[in-house]
Design an enzyme around this catalytic site. Structure first.
Site, PDB file in Angstrom:
ATOM      1  N   ASP A  26      -1.958  12.657   7.578  1.00  0.00           N
ATOM      2  CA  ASP A  26      -3.032  13.011   7.262  1.00  0.00           C
ATOM      3  C   ASP A  26      -3.922  12.575   7.886  1.00  0.00           C
ATOM      4  OD1 ASP A  26      -0.497  13.212   5.746  1.00  0.00           O
ATOM      5  OD2 ASP A  26      -1.868  12.229   3.947  1.00  0.00           O
ATOM      6  N   LYS A 131       3.313  16.564   3.189  1.00  0.00           N
ATOM      7  CA  LYS A 131       3.562  16.057   1.625  1.00  0.00           C
ATOM      8  C   LYS A 131       3.191  16.145   1.284  1.00  0.00           C
ATOM      9  CE  LYS A 131       1.567  12.275   3.622  1.00  0.00           C
ATOM     10  NZ  LYS A 131       0.700  11.984   2.554  1.00  0.00           N
ATOM     11  N   CYS A 164      -2.534   6.000   2.009  1.00  0.00           N
ATOM     12  CA  CYS A 164      -1.122   7.056   2.554  1.00  0.00           C
ATOM     13  C   CYS A 164      -0.383   6.445   3.710  1.00  0.00           C
ATOM     14  CB  CYS A 164      -1.103   8.591   2.641  1.00  0.00           C
ATOM     15  SG  CYS A 164      -1.538   9.619   1.804  1.00  0.00           S
ATOM     16  N   GLN A 204       2.847 -12.712   5.525  1.00  0.00           N
ATOM     17  CA  GLN A 204       4.844 -13.205   5.331  1.00  0.00           C
ATOM     18  C   GLN A 204       5.136 -12.683   6.566  1.00  0.00           C
ATOM     19  OE1 GLN A 204       5.260 -12.837   0.893  1.00  0.00           O
ATOM     20  NE2 GLN A 204       3.391 -11.431   0.914  1.00  0.00           N
TER      21      GLN A 204
HETATM   22  N1  TIU Z   1      -3.863  10.288   2.865  1.00  0.00           N
HETATM   23  C1  TIU Z   1      -4.527   9.891   2.254  1.00  0.00           C
HETATM   24  O1  TIU Z   1      -4.124   8.318   2.352  1.00  0.00           O
HETATM   25  N2  TIU Z   1      -4.791  10.534   0.881  1.00  0.00           N
HETATM   26  C2  TIU Z   1      -5.732   9.707  -0.452  1.00  0.00           C
HETATM   27  O2  TIU Z   1      -5.932  10.391  -1.172  1.00  0.00           O
HETATM   28  N3  TIU Z   1      -6.683   8.960   0.244  1.00  0.00           N
HETATM   29  C3  TIU Z   1      -7.431   8.498  -0.289  1.00  0.00           C
HETATM   30  O3  TIU Z   1      -7.765   7.085   0.327  1.00  0.00           O
HETATM   31  N4  TIU Z   1      -8.188   8.831  -1.122  1.00  0.00           N
END
Ligand code: TIU
Length: 230
Positions: A26, A131, A164, A204
């Site tokens: 992302d 996604k 994410c 862990q």
């Molecule tokens: N890609 C991802 O992490 N989507 C989010 O919405 N992240 C946030 O930290 N908001």
């Protein structure tokens, strides 16, 4: 292929580089640039930029080595039919998912803001996984693609560490992949969540995966320049 040791925490990990893929989560304009989804949620998007330089170096080295590189993008269909109403209505963003913003409609596939930042843009042949959720495996063909390539190890970069990246690593771990998260190639709008997000992964005895760095991977790829993912 003989295994290569990658320095990591909680311990160094022997890795078959021919069964390893780089996955970049992302790195989209919607999260890293002003006017996108991340900023509409009230975040300072400049905090994510620290991950771009190190990720760019790892991406270049992976390409040079012939390693499979996969990119993901979070986003939705223009008609929002794959966006749960519970996600669209969540919180009090300045602009909701689907609303028109300066980079096009917020978090919508095909809009400028949904695309990957120019510094890390995919080249032809690199799969891009669209996604709808936070996890890269939920409602995508990522698992099928990785299995078709014989992948067992994932080098993980991307944003955000605790959202994410963490969700995708947990999903991958349950599916049997060994994840090595590159700490300096990930970032969060909340630096303390970045730290604790990484700590949760490696705790862990690597409960979800290992934490390493761009330097460790660059060192390995410099010594072993041709890996060719199967
Ligand atoms: N890609 C991802 O992490 N989507 C989010 O919405 N992240 C946030 O930290 N908001």
């Amino acid at each position: 292929m003989a295994k290569t040791i990658i320095q990591a925490e909680p311990e160094a990990l022997p890795v078959d580089l021919s069964r390893t893929a780089l996955i970049i989560i992302d790195m989209q304009r919607d999260f890293l640039e002003p006017g996108g989804f991340g900023e509409t949620l009230g975040n300072d998007v400049s905090l994510l930029h620290r991950a771009v330089g190190p990720t760019k170096k790892v991406l270049a080295a992976a390409r040079e080595a012939g390693m499979l590189v996969i990119h993901t993008r979070e986003g939705h269909r223009p008609d929002l039919t794959d966006a749960p109403i519970a996600k669209v209505e969540r919180g009090k963003p300045s602009l909701r998912i689907g609303a028109p913003g300066p980079m096009g409609r917020i978090l919508i596939r095909g809009e400028a803001g949904h695309d990957i930042i120019p510094d890390l843009y995919p080249i032809p042949g690199e799969p891009v996984i669209d996604k709808p959720g936070k996890g890269a495996f939920y409602a995508t063909d990522l698992d099928a693609l990785l299995r078709n390539f014989g992948i067992q190890y994932l080098l993980v970069c991307g944003v955000t560490t605790e959202v994410c990246v963490n969700t995708s690593v947990r999903e991958a771990n349950d599916r049997g992949y060994r994840c090595i998260v590159l700490a300096d190639c990930c970032a969060s709008y909340f630096p303390e969540f970045h730290e604790v997000g990484l700590a949760m992964i490696k705790a862990q005895g690597a409960i979800f995966g290992w934490v390493s760095s761009s330097r460790a991977v660059l060192d390995v790829l410099a010594r072993q320049p041709a890996v060719r993912s199967a």
